[in-house]
Design an enzyme around this catalytic site. Structure first.
Site, PDB file in Angstrom:
ATOM      1  N   PRO A 305       2.762   9.592   4.728  1.00 22.34           N
ATOM      2  CA  PRO A 305       1.415  10.065   4.625  1.00 22.34           C
ATOM      3  C   PRO A 305       0.992   9.700   6.367  1.00 22.34           C
ATOM      4  O   PRO A 305       0.544   8.844   6.963  1.00 22.34           O
ATOM      5  CB  PRO A 305       0.681   8.938   3.894  1.00 22.34           C
ATOM      6  CG  PRO A 305       1.628   7.749   4.023  1.00 22.34           C
ATOM      7  CD  PRO A 305       2.949   8.369   4.181  1.00 22.34           C
ATOM      8  N   ASP A 479       2.957   7.215  10.861  1.00 20.21           N
ATOM      9  CA  ASP A 479       3.042   6.989   9.541  1.00 20.21           C
ATOM     10  C   ASP A 479       1.727   5.919   9.346  1.00 20.21           C
ATOM     11  O   ASP A 479       1.986   4.741   9.728  1.00 20.21           O
ATOM     12  CB  ASP A 479       4.293   6.482   9.243  1.00 20.21           C
ATOM     13  CG  ASP A 479       4.502   6.085   7.884  1.00 20.21           C
ATOM     14  OD1 ASP A 479       3.665   6.210   7.055  1.00 20.21           O
ATOM     15  OD2 ASP A 479       5.700   6.188   7.305  1.00 20.21           O
ATOM     16  N   HIS A 480       0.887   6.215   8.411  1.00 20.51           N
ATOM     17  CA  HIS A 480      -0.151   5.429   8.034  1.00 20.51           C
ATOM     18  C   HIS A 480       0.224   4.227   7.262  1.00 20.51           C
ATOM     19  O   HIS A 480      -0.675   3.282   7.105  1.00 20.51           O
ATOM     20  CB  HIS A 480      -1.112   6.269   7.356  1.00 20.51           C
ATOM     21  CG  HIS A 480      -2.715   5.899   7.836  1.00 20.51           C
ATOM     22  ND1 HIS A 480      -3.201   4.595   8.203  1.00 20.51           N
ATOM     23  CD2 HIS A 480      -3.902   6.839   8.300  1.00 20.51           C
ATOM     24  CE1 HIS A 480      -4.566   4.844   8.721  1.00 20.51           C
ATOM     25  NE2 HIS A 480      -4.748   6.053   8.838  1.00 20.51           N
ATOM     26  N   ARG A 481       1.289   4.084   6.868  1.00 19.27           N
ATOM     27  CA  ARG A 481       1.949   3.079   5.841  1.00 19.27           C
ATOM     28  C   ARG A 481       2.201   1.846   6.976  1.00 19.27           C
ATOM     29  O   ARG A 481       2.225   0.733   6.481  1.00 19.27           O
ATOM     30  CB  ARG A 481       3.138   3.397   5.101  1.00 19.27           C
ATOM     31  CG  ARG A 481       2.890   4.513   4.148  1.00 19.27           C
ATOM     32  CD  ARG A 481       4.051   4.905   3.546  1.00 19.27           C
ATOM     33  NE  ARG A 481       4.925   5.571   4.572  1.00 19.27           N
ATOM     34  CZ  ARG A 481       6.332   5.929   4.170  1.00 19.27           C
ATOM     35  NH1 ARG A 481       6.674   6.102   2.851  1.00 19.27           N
ATOM     36  NH2 ARG A 481       7.002   6.350   4.921  1.00 19.27           N
ATOM     37  N   CYS A 483       0.934   1.178   9.949  1.00 13.49           N
ATOM     38  CA  CYS A 483      -0.091   0.951  10.923  1.00 13.49           C
ATOM     39  C   CYS A 483      -1.364   1.412  10.482  1.00 13.49           C
ATOM     40  O   CYS A 483      -1.474   2.470   9.767  1.00 13.49           O
ATOM     41  CB  CYS A 483       0.072   0.685  12.274  1.00 13.49           C
ATOM     42  SG  CYS A 483      -0.076   2.496  12.825  1.00 13.49           S
TER      43      CYS A 483
END
Length: 509
Positions: A305, A479-481, A483
């Protein structure tokens, strides 16, 4: 004379998780004699074009795959028969002693090599020195000539072994010219795109002057050959037979009939309807490097994501710093990419969350204590990402030297597979294509990627006054997972500050 059973050599493990390769060009043909560690075929994997040596000596009996065939590791590649038959040289020779002595000598010669072919290293059967190898035709035209030369041999084999169902019984060794070096070495073509370009334009690669390292024919060499004016072929005089074919002269073709009216235009597209219906779409196999890139990018999009943020920065001071470094140390070529790489390393030390990956199986974020910095490089084979290992341990000068070395290998198509894997962060200078910004796709399984657009003159406010400055755009995809936006924004702002004020880096030295 004595012969031995054929040895079947299969496609070896190419390392780095590569499970298949496409046959690009054979260096030998049926009937040729080969030595241990002689290069017999060039294959293209998803990461690089590599040359494969054979661990056996003897006569080539069969090539198990045509050029363009994709093989998996362990598939049959080439069959090699006995070494050159041992002549009877009088008492005490192996021929007089019988087949057991000849077989034992062959086994001793085979045991001299390890049999474990490592790409780029051979079998290492002679420490401290290299064995001479037979000639290795490097172009399609020379390979065709080798096949044509071997045709009479194959005919004699077929005639002499009718009913036996085996080759190699009466095969005389085919002489292969010794490989030359320097100017005498045959030109080579690494890129399939170059071969296709030459084929589509009717260019004979044997007559193209190579400009690449080790006499490699590059795309610009073929394009130069295409642009050169060609002499028109001499037309045969009427009434005389052709000198080569000996055929009787054919009468002149009848005058062309009047052309019919052009076909009606398609009312929707304005193109000839008949021509449009006769055309077929071109289908290009997705394999090799293009297939690997497609799979990695598709996986990145489906699993990660990602989010992108960007900022415009004044790079005037950074360019001035680059010019000052080149003037101070002219023997060390420190370019803009090296400066940006050094800034990225400093930023990742401040924000280690971005130097990581996500382990889905264990539901963990894995942060790396090292920084393996990848950088995108456009080559004739496509986009590749060489990796500078342990970039956090390098000085600016060392970074510049390693970037230059890997870039040269990438353009030659000579990057080893291990130089294309293991990256933890990627730097992409897409500004060389003349674009300002982008939303790049993360290089899976990494967690972030920094992109740099072109640097151009733009009006910019400096101390309340309008001035013309060197402006570029930095885009950062993460990658929003691993940070949130605060970490990503902090990293991007730090990089932007270092670009605008390079002296900021001194605080982290």
């Amino acid at each position: 004379m004595n012969t031995l059973e054929a040895q079947l050599f299969r496609l070896p493990d190419l390392g780095e998780g590569l499970t298949e390769a496409e046959v690009v060009i054979w260096k030998v043909a049926a009937g040729d004699t080969v030595e241990i560690d002689q290069i017999v075929v060039e294959v293209e994997t998803a990461k690089a074009a590599v040359e494969v040596p054979v661990p056996y000596a003897g006569t080539v009996l069969e090539l198990h795959a045509e050029a363009g065939t994709t093989l998996s590791v362990g598939d049959p590649l080439i069959s090699v028969g006995a070494s050159a038959p041992v002549p009877d040289r009088g008492p005490g020779t192996a021929a007089e002693a019988g087949p057991d002595v000849a077989a034992e000598r062959y086994r001793e010669e085979e045991r001299a090599g390890s049999g474990n072919v490592l790409i780029g290293y051979g079998t290492g059967h002679l420490p401290g020195q290299r064995r001479r190898r037979r000639g290795r035709p490097g172009t399609a035209s020379s390979h065709t000539a080798a096949r044509a030369e071997a045709a009479p041999v194959a005919a004699r084999v077929e005639a002499g072994s009718a009913g036996t169902g085996r080759l190699g019984v009466a095969v005389p060794p085919v002489a292969v010219p010794a490989a030359g070096t320097g100017r005498g070495q045959a030109p080579r073509v690494i890129s399939p795109l170059v071969r296709r370009l030459a084929q589509e334009n009717g260019v004979d690669l044997a007559g193209v002057t190579p400009s690449g390292p080790n006499r490699v024919i590059l795309r610009r060499d073929v394009e130069r050959a295409i642009a050169e004016p060609r002499e028109p072929a001499a037309e045969p005089r009427p009434g005389r037979p052709a000198a080569i074919t000996g055929r009787t002269p054919q009468p002149d073709p009848p005058a062309p009939s009047p052309q019919p009216d052009p076909p009606a235009l398609s009312p929707r597209h304005g193109a000839p309807a008949a021509a449009a219906s006769a055309q077929e779409p071109e289908r290009i196999p997705l394999r090799g490097l293009r297939r690997a890139v497609a799979e990695k990018l598709s996986r990145s999009r489906s699993e990660i994501p990602d989010a992108t943020t960007w900022v415009d920065v004044d790079a005037t001071a950074l360019l001035e710093t680059k010019d000052a470094l080149r003037a101070a140390v002219p023997d060390r070529r420190i370019g803009l990419l090296a400066l940006l790489a050094r800034i990225c390393v400093a930023g990742l030390r401040r924000y280690p969350e971005l130097n990581s990956t996500v382990d889905l199986e264990r539901a963990e974020i894995v942060r790396y204590p090292w920084i393996h910095l990848g950088f995108a490089a456009q080559t004739e084979r496509g986009l590749v990402v060489p990796v500078v290992r342990d970039a956090h341990r390098m000085t600016l000068t060392e970074l510049a030297a390693e970037l230059a070395r890997l870039t040269a290998l990438a353009r030659e198509g000579a990057l080893p597979p291990q130089a294309l894997t293991g990256g933890t962060f990627t730097l992409n200078n897409y500004g060389v294509f003349g674009v300002d910004g982008s939303t790049p796709i993360i290089n899976h399984p990494e967690a972030a990627l920094l992109g740099i657009g072109r640097i151009i003159d733009r009006p910019w406010a400096v101390d309340g006054a309008l001035a013309v400055r060197k402006i570029t755009q930095l885009s950062f995809t993460f990658d929003h997972r691993v940070c949130d936006g605060g970490v990503a924004g902090g990293f991007l702002r730090y990089v932007a500050d270092c670009v605008e004020r390079p002296a900021t880096l001194l605080a982290d030295l």
